[in-house]
Design an enzyme around this catalytic site. Structure first.
Site, PDB file in Angstrom:
ATOM      1  N   ARG A  23       0.878  -1.101  -0.042  1.00  0.00           N
ATOM      2  CA  ARG A  23       0.081  -0.030   0.128  1.00  0.00           C
ATOM      3  C   ARG A  23       0.840   1.441   0.101  1.00  0.00           C
ATOM      4  NH1 ARG A  23      -2.895  -0.786   5.570  1.00  0.00           N
ATOM      5  NH2 ARG A  23      -0.665  -1.581   5.845  1.00  0.00           N
ATOM      6  N   ASP A  47       6.235  25.275  12.902  1.00  0.00           N
ATOM      7  CA  ASP A  47       6.631  24.401  11.828  1.00  0.00           C
ATOM      8  C   ASP A  47       6.435  25.388  10.533  1.00  0.00           C
ATOM      9  OD1 ASP A  47       6.671  22.332  13.417  1.00  0.00           O
ATOM     10  OD2 ASP A  47       5.069  21.180  12.477  1.00  0.00           O
ATOM     11  N   ARG A  58      19.422  28.321   0.281  1.00  0.00           N
ATOM     12  CA  ARG A  58      18.915  29.139   1.195  1.00  0.00           C
ATOM     13  C   ARG A  58      19.760  29.215   2.544  1.00  0.00           C
ATOM     14  NH1 ARG A  58      13.289  30.556   0.542  1.00  0.00           N
ATOM     15  NH2 ARG A  58      12.286  29.105  -1.241  1.00  0.00           N
ATOM     16  N   HIS A  61      21.469  30.714   7.666  1.00  0.00           N
ATOM     17  CA  HIS A  61      20.599  31.329   8.568  1.00  0.00           C
ATOM     18  C   HIS A  61      20.666  31.048   9.958  1.00  0.00           C
ATOM     19  CE1 HIS A  61      17.996  31.866   4.959  1.00  0.00           C
ATOM     20  NE2 HIS A  61      18.823  32.794   4.737  1.00  0.00           N
ATOM     21  N   LYS A  71      16.475  23.544  14.911  1.00  0.00           N
ATOM     22  CA  LYS A  71      15.797  23.133  13.783  1.00  0.00           C
ATOM     23  C   LYS A  71      15.711  21.639  13.830  1.00  0.00           C
ATOM     24  CE  LYS A  71      16.389  27.556  11.485  1.00  0.00           C
ATOM     25  NZ  LYS A  71      17.083  28.410  10.237  1.00  0.00           N
ATOM     26  N   HIS A 118      22.348  27.487   9.426  1.00  0.00           N
ATOM     27  CA  HIS A 118      21.827  26.513   8.811  1.00  0.00           C
ATOM     28  C   HIS A 118      21.631  26.783   7.284  1.00  0.00           C
ATOM     29  CE1 HIS A 118      18.074  24.539   7.139  1.00  0.00           C
ATOM     30  NE2 HIS A 118      18.725  23.430   7.325  1.00  0.00           N
ATOM     31  N   TYR A 131      10.438  22.415   8.259  1.00  0.00           N
ATOM     32  CA  TYR A 131      11.243  22.814   9.551  1.00  0.00           C
ATOM     33  C   TYR A 131      10.476  22.719  10.767  1.00  0.00           C
ATOM     34  CZ  TYR A 131      13.404  25.965   5.905  1.00  0.00           C
ATOM     35  OH  TYR A 131      13.915  26.646   4.807  1.00  0.00           O
ATOM     36  N   LYS A 168      18.841  38.897   0.264  1.00  0.00           N
ATOM     37  CA  LYS A 168      19.081  39.255   1.556  1.00  0.00           C
ATOM     38  C   LYS A 168      20.186  38.088   1.590  1.00  0.00           C
ATOM     39  CE  LYS A 168      17.130  36.849   4.811  1.00  0.00           C
ATOM     40  NZ  LYS A 168      16.048  36.315   5.868  1.00  0.00           N
ATOM     41  N   ASP A 169      20.372  36.932   1.167  1.00  0.00           N
ATOM     42  CA  ASP A 169      21.367  35.693   1.355  1.00  0.00           C
ATOM     43  C   ASP A 169      22.696  36.304   0.448  1.00  0.00           C
ATOM     44  OD1 ASP A 169      19.774  34.193   2.940  1.00  0.00           O
ATOM     45  OD2 ASP A 169      19.325  32.877   1.331  1.00  0.00           O
TER      46      ASP A 169
END
Length: 192
Positions: A23, A47, A58, A61, A71, A118, A131, A168-169
């Site tokens: 299944r 979350d 990404r 941070h 996290k 991270h 997260y 921003k990054d």
């Protein structure tokens, strides 16, 4: 769940026990009791979920004290390379990282403790990433280090020249120009 220790204390990979049959499959993705016993006591309060396409990077941070976050992350669709970088001043592993592939196939999760930056790179056409955080998002405490900092020695498995980053990054400093708000000798969980 099986907890796999890494080269950096506190950073762990979690493999759930999968029950599969004709299944499909079933697994328990989170049990507070088991997590607290096998990893560390953490009270997750928020979350988050992101969806990204191939080449999106990404990070890296963090949230500064007193809004620091742990996290617990996983990739529920697609595949990512997920990375935690130790940014605790005075840590014997300062500037070192742990990288792990998270995917919809391996069902692995990655615990990133407080005091770590991270980030992740998307390795599939699309990735849906989740997260669990133990502190609420606080934009005034938002920080980061450059995800493209070659001194970190991270092999992102994609060409950094073709990476897709947010504005921003792209502005985060290199580790060598970074003054970390975290101290290895302080208990980053004590205030809670």
């Amino acid at each position: 769940m099986e907890v796999i220790k890494t080269d950096i204390e506190g950073v762990v990979i979690i493999e759930p026990r999968i029950f599969a049959d004709s299944r499909g499959y079933f697994f328990e993705s989170y049990s507070k009791k088991e997590f607290d016993e096998k990893v560390r006591p953490v009270d997750f309060v928020q979350d988050n979920e992101s969806c990204s396409s191939y080449g999106v990077m990404r990070g890296l941070h963090f949230q500064a004290p007193p809004f620091t976050q742990s996290k617990l992350v996983r990739c529920v669709k697609g595949r990512v390379l997920d990375v935690a970088v130790d940014i605790r001043k005075g840590s014997p592993t300062y500037g070192r990282h742990v990288a792990v592939e998270l995917s919809e196939d391996n069902h692995r999760q990655f615990f990133v403790p407080r005091g770590f930056a991270h980030g992740f790179a998307v390795l599939s056409d699309i990735a849906v990433f989740q997260y669990k955080c133990d502190n609420y998002y606080a934009p005034q405490a938002d920080g980061g280090i450059s995800i493209l900092d070659t001194s970190l020695g991270i092999d992102w498995l994609i060409d950094p020249g073709k990476a897709i980053l947010s504005e921003k990054d792209m502005r985060h400093p290199m580790l060598s120009d970074f003054d970390s708000p975290f101290d290895y000798h302080s208990d980053l969980y004590f205030a809670d």
